[in-house]
Design a protein around this motif. Structure first.
Motif, PDB file in Angstrom:
ATOM      1  N   LEU A 115      21.508 -57.729 102.601  1.00 14.27           N
ATOM      2  CA  LEU A 115      20.375 -57.460 103.494  1.00 14.27           C
ATOM      3  C   LEU A 115      20.773 -56.551 104.651  1.00 14.27           C
ATOM      4  O   LEU A 115      19.972 -55.715 105.085  1.00 14.27           O
ATOM      5  CB  LEU A 115      19.791 -58.773 104.017  1.00 14.27           C
ATOM      6  CG  LEU A 115      19.119 -59.661 102.974  1.00 14.27           C
ATOM      7  CD1 LEU A 115      18.848 -61.046 103.542  1.00 14.27           C
ATOM      8  CD2 LEU A 115      17.850 -59.004 102.440  1.00 14.27           C
ATOM      9  N   LEU A 116      21.995 -56.683 105.137  1.00 16.65           N
ATOM     10  CA  LEU A 116      22.473 -55.824 106.224  1.00 16.65           C
ATOM     11  C   LEU A 116      22.782 -54.408 105.729  1.00 16.65           C
ATOM     12  O   LEU A 116      23.010 -53.503 106.528  1.00 16.65           O
ATOM     13  CB  LEU A 116      23.708 -56.437 106.894  1.00 16.65           C
ATOM     14  CG  LEU A 116      23.424 -57.708 107.701  1.00 16.65           C
ATOM     15  CD1 LEU A 116      24.734 -58.403 108.079  1.00 16.65           C
ATOM     16  CD2 LEU A 116      22.589 -57.390 108.940  1.00 16.65           C
ATOM     17  N   THR A 117      22.761 -54.223 104.411  1.00 16.29           N
ATOM     18  CA  THR A 117      22.968 -52.905 103.795  1.00 16.29           C
ATOM     19  C   THR A 117      21.644 -52.287 103.389  1.00 16.29           C
ATOM     20  O   THR A 117      21.420 -51.092 103.566  1.00 16.29           O
ATOM     21  CB  THR A 117      23.869 -53.033 102.553  1.00 16.29           C
ATOM     22  OG1 THR A 117      25.068 -53.713 102.933  1.00 16.29           O
ATOM     23  CG2 THR A 117      24.211 -51.674 101.972  1.00 16.29           C
ATOM     24  N   SER A 118      20.760 -53.106 102.822  1.00 16.12           N
ATOM     25  CA  SER A 118      19.439 -52.664 102.379  1.00 16.12           C
ATOM     26  C   SER A 118      18.505 -53.863 102.475  1.00 16.12           C
ATOM     27  O   SER A 118      18.700 -54.850 101.764  1.00 16.12           O
ATOM     28  CB  SER A 118      19.497 -52.150 100.933  1.00 16.12           C
ATOM     29  OG  SER A 118      18.237 -51.698 100.514  1.00 16.12           O
ATOM     30  N   ASP A 119      17.510 -53.772 103.346  1.00 12.25           N
ATOM     31  CA  ASP A 119      16.584 -54.883 103.551  1.00 12.25           C
ATOM     32  C   ASP A 119      15.567 -54.900 102.407  1.00 12.25           C
ATOM     33  O   ASP A 119      14.421 -54.527 102.554  1.00 12.25           O
ATOM     34  CB  ASP A 119      15.884 -54.754 104.900  1.00 12.25           C
ATOM     35  CG  ASP A 119      15.056 -55.977 105.252  1.00 12.25           C
ATOM     36  OD1 ASP A 119      15.167 -57.009 104.549  1.00 12.25           O
ATOM     37  OD2 ASP A 119      14.288 -55.906 106.233  1.00 12.25           O
ATOM     38  N   GLY A 120      16.054 -55.329 101.240  1.00  8.43           N
ATOM     39  CA  GLY A 120      15.263 -55.334 100.024  1.00  8.43           C
ATOM     40  C   GLY A 120      15.715 -54.221  99.100  1.00  8.43           C
ATOM     41  O   GLY A 120      16.548 -53.381  99.462  1.00  8.43           O
ATOM     42  N   TRP A 121      15.180 -54.241  97.884  1.00 10.77           N
ATOM     43  CA  TRP A 121      15.584 -53.243  96.883  1.00 10.77           C
ATOM     44  C   TRP A 121      14.468 -53.099  95.863  1.00 10.77           C
ATOM     45  O   TRP A 121      13.961 -54.093  95.351  1.00 10.77           O
ATOM     46  CB  TRP A 121      16.871 -53.691  96.189  1.00 10.77           C
ATOM     47  CG  TRP A 121      17.468 -52.642  95.314  1.00 10.77           C
ATOM     48  CD1 TRP A 121      17.285 -52.501  93.962  1.00 10.77           C
ATOM     49  CD2 TRP A 121      18.327 -51.593  95.712  1.00 10.77           C
ATOM     50  NE1 TRP A 121      17.993 -51.419  93.501  1.00 10.77           N
ATOM     51  CE2 TRP A 121      18.650 -50.836  94.567  1.00 10.77           C
ATOM     52  CE3 TRP A 121      18.870 -51.196  96.936  1.00 10.77           C
ATOM     53  CZ2 TRP A 121      19.466 -49.730  94.591  1.00 10.77           C
ATOM     54  CZ3 TRP A 121      19.694 -50.099  96.961  1.00 10.77           C
ATOM     55  CH2 TRP A 121      19.989 -49.384  95.800  1.00 10.77           C
ATOM     56  N   ASN A 122      14.089 -51.875  95.571  1.00 13.87           N
ATOM     57  CA  ASN A 122      13.083 -51.592  94.542  1.00 13.87           C
ATOM     58  C   ASN A 122      13.796 -51.222  93.257  1.00 13.87           C
ATOM     59  O   ASN A 122      14.850 -50.615  93.281  1.00 13.87           O
ATOM     60  CB  ASN A 122      12.187 -50.436  94.975  1.00 13.87           C
ATOM     61  CG  ASN A 122      11.430 -50.739  96.240  1.00 13.87           C
ATOM     62  OD1 ASN A 122      10.790 -51.770  96.341  1.00 13.87           O
ATOM     63  ND2 ASN A 122      11.534 -49.876  97.226  1.00 13.87           N
ATOM     64  N   GLY A 123      13.188 -51.546  92.134  1.00 14.47           N
ATOM     65  CA  GLY A 123      13.748 -51.097  90.866  1.00 14.47           C
ATOM     66  C   GLY A 123      15.058 -51.742  90.494  1.00 14.47           C
ATOM     67  O   GLY A 123      16.050 -51.058  90.293  1.00 14.47           O
ATOM     68  N   VAL A 124      15.074 -53.053  90.392  1.00 16.44           N
ATOM     69  CA  VAL A 124      16.293 -53.761  90.025  1.00 16.44           C
ATOM     70  C   VAL A 124      16.617 -53.540  88.552  1.00 16.44           C
ATOM     71  O   VAL A 124      17.756 -53.301  88.188  1.00 16.44           O
ATOM     72  CB  VAL A 124      16.168 -55.267  90.339  1.00 16.44           C
ATOM     73  CG1 VAL A 124      17.394 -56.024  89.868  1.00 16.44           C
ATOM     74  CG2 VAL A 124      15.941 -55.466  91.822  1.00 16.44           C
ATOM     75  N   GLY A 125      15.606 -53.597  87.713  1.00 13.81           N
ATOM     76  CA  GLY A 125      15.809 -53.458  86.273  1.00 13.81           C
ATOM     77  C   GLY A 125      15.501 -54.751  85.560  1.00 13.81           C
ATOM     78  O   GLY A 125      15.340 -55.805  86.174  1.00 13.81           O
ATOM     79  N   GLY A 126      15.424 -54.664  84.237  1.00 11.85           N
ATOM     80  CA  GLY A 126      15.061 -55.841  83.455  1.00 11.85           C
ATOM     81  C   GLY A 126      13.660 -56.280  83.834  1.00 11.85           C
ATOM     82  O   GLY A 126      12.758 -55.468  83.988  1.00 11.85           O
ATOM     83  N   TRP A 127      13.479 -57.563  84.028  1.00  9.93           N
ATOM     84  CA  TRP A 127      12.172 -58.106  84.382  1.00  9.93           C
ATOM     85  C   TRP A 127      12.094 -58.476  85.854  1.00  9.93           C
ATOM     86  O   TRP A 127      11.261 -59.283  86.253  1.00  9.93           O
ATOM     87  CB  TRP A 127      11.847 -59.298  83.487  1.00  9.93           C
ATOM     88  CG  TRP A 127      11.794 -58.902  82.046  1.00  9.93           C
ATOM     89  CD1 TRP A 127      12.747 -59.148  81.101  1.00  9.93           C
ATOM     90  CD2 TRP A 127      10.781 -58.147  81.389  1.00  9.93           C
ATOM     91  NE1 TRP A 127      12.384 -58.608  79.896  1.00  9.93           N
ATOM     92  CE2 TRP A 127      11.161 -57.976  80.046  1.00  9.93           C
ATOM     93  CE3 TRP A 127       9.578 -57.580  81.798  1.00  9.93           C
ATOM     94  CZ2 TRP A 127      10.398 -57.286  79.124  1.00  9.93           C
ATOM     95  CZ3 TRP A 127       8.815 -56.896  80.871  1.00  9.93           C
ATOM     96  CH2 TRP A 127       9.224 -56.756  79.560  1.00  9.93           C
ATOM     97  N   ILE A 128      12.969 -57.873  86.664  1.00 12.96           N
ATOM     98  CA  ILE A 128      12.937 -58.046  88.113  1.00 12.96           C
ATOM     99  C   ILE A 128      12.534 -56.706  88.723  1.00 12.96           C
ATOM    100  O   ILE A 128      13.163 -55.681  88.466  1.00 12.96           O
ATOM    101  CB  ILE A 128      14.310 -58.487  88.669  1.00 12.96           C
ATOM    102  CG1 ILE A 128      14.717 -59.846  88.090  1.00 12.96           C
ATOM    103  CG2 ILE A 128      14.316 -58.506  90.186  1.00 12.96           C
ATOM    104  CD1 ILE A 128      13.851 -61.016  88.524  1.00 12.96           C
ATOM    105  N   GLU A 129      11.467 -56.723  89.515  1.00 16.92           N
ATOM    106  CA  GLU A 129      10.953 -55.485  90.091  1.00 16.92           C
ATOM    107  C   GLU A 129      11.599 -55.132  91.420  1.00 16.92           C
ATOM    108  O   GLU A 129      11.860 -53.967  91.692  1.00 16.92           O
ATOM    109  CB  GLU A 129       9.438 -55.588  90.271  1.00 16.92           C
ATOM    110  CG  GLU A 129       8.709 -55.724  88.951  1.00 16.92           C
ATOM    111  CD  GLU A 129       7.256 -56.134  89.130  1.00 16.92           C
ATOM    112  OE1 GLU A 129       6.698 -55.943  90.227  1.00 16.92           O
ATOM    113  OE2 GLU A 129       6.699 -56.653  88.157  1.00 16.92           O
ATOM    114  N   LEU A 130      11.805 -56.140  92.261  1.00 18.95           N
ATOM    115  CA  LEU A 130      12.364 -55.866  93.583  1.00 18.95           C
ATOM    116  C   LEU A 130      13.027 -57.099  94.167  1.00 18.95           C
ATOM    117  O   LEU A 130      12.740 -58.220  93.769  1.00 18.95           O
ATOM    118  CB  LEU A 130      11.283 -55.347  94.544  1.00 18.95           C
ATOM    119  CG  LEU A 130      10.093 -56.250  94.855  1.00 18.95           C
ATOM    120  CD1 LEU A 130      10.374 -57.160  96.039  1.00 18.95           C
ATOM    121  CD2 LEU A 130       8.876 -55.392  95.165  1.00 18.95           C
TER     122      LEU A 130
END
Length: 188
Positions: A72-87
């Motif tokens: 979280l201290l690097t990226s407060d969330g993430w889009n496009g994880v892959g597989g069946w996880i969106e973010l």
């Protein structure tokens, strides 16, 4: 039930996460099925501030495990994880599983028996991602380094996979993308 990659980096500092996420981002962009425009070249977000992370921890009544906190201290969330996880959720959106519609549905499904291990796990876990599958962290299962057990639950198959940490869960997603991409460097 546990899927641990001893060779993968622990990723407990923002510095470790930065390089890892740059590589993850490049891999995701190479393997993404849908067209991404040039403005989506970075799947991450601005880093959360220490104050933002502390506010999320106060709201939830916990201190996040080291690899998740550093993420979280690097990226407060993430889009496009892959597989069946969106973010991966940002600090302001992190919920307990029991407080989400998907988590509540799973608790209802498995909770007919109040001692069902899945229902008990879902009730106490922190939901860290959005998608058809679930990524969550269990504050009741803490390892020697302060890491919480992390899980991938695939409801369509009823499969639950346990990982030693949030970082290990991310590594598993990366290995899957590398496999789909046919990368010979998978696991490096």
């Amino acid at each position: 039930m546990s899927d641990i990659d001893e060779s993968a980096p622990a990723l407990t500092t923002p510095q470790e996460w930065r390089g890892y996420l740059r590589e993850y981002n490049e891999l995701y962009l190479r393997t993404a099925d849908d067209e991404l425009d040039s403005e989506q070249a970075w799947m991450g977000r601005e880093p959360a501030t220490e104050e933002t992370v502390l506010a999320a921890e106060r709201r939830l009544g916990v201190r996040f495990p080291p690899s998740y906190r550093a993420f979280l201290l690097t990226s407060d969330g993430w889009n496009g994880v892959g597989g069946w996880i969106e973010l991966v959720w940002s600090c302001e959106r992190i919920p307990w599983m029991r407080d989400t519609s998907g988590g509540a549905s799973l608790i209802d499904l498995y909770g007919e028996d109040p001692d069902d291990e899945y229902a008990v796990l879902f009730r106490r876990s922190l939901d860290v991602a959005e998608g058809e599958d679930f990524w969550f962290l269990d504050p009741a299962e803490v390892g020697p380094e302060g890491e919480w057990a992390a899980y991938l639950f695939e409801p369509k198959h009823g499969d639950l996979k346990e990982f030693a940490s949030f970082a290990e869960l991310f590594h598993a997603s990366r290995r899957l993308m590398e496999w789909f991409a046919g990368d010979d460097a998978a696991g490096d």
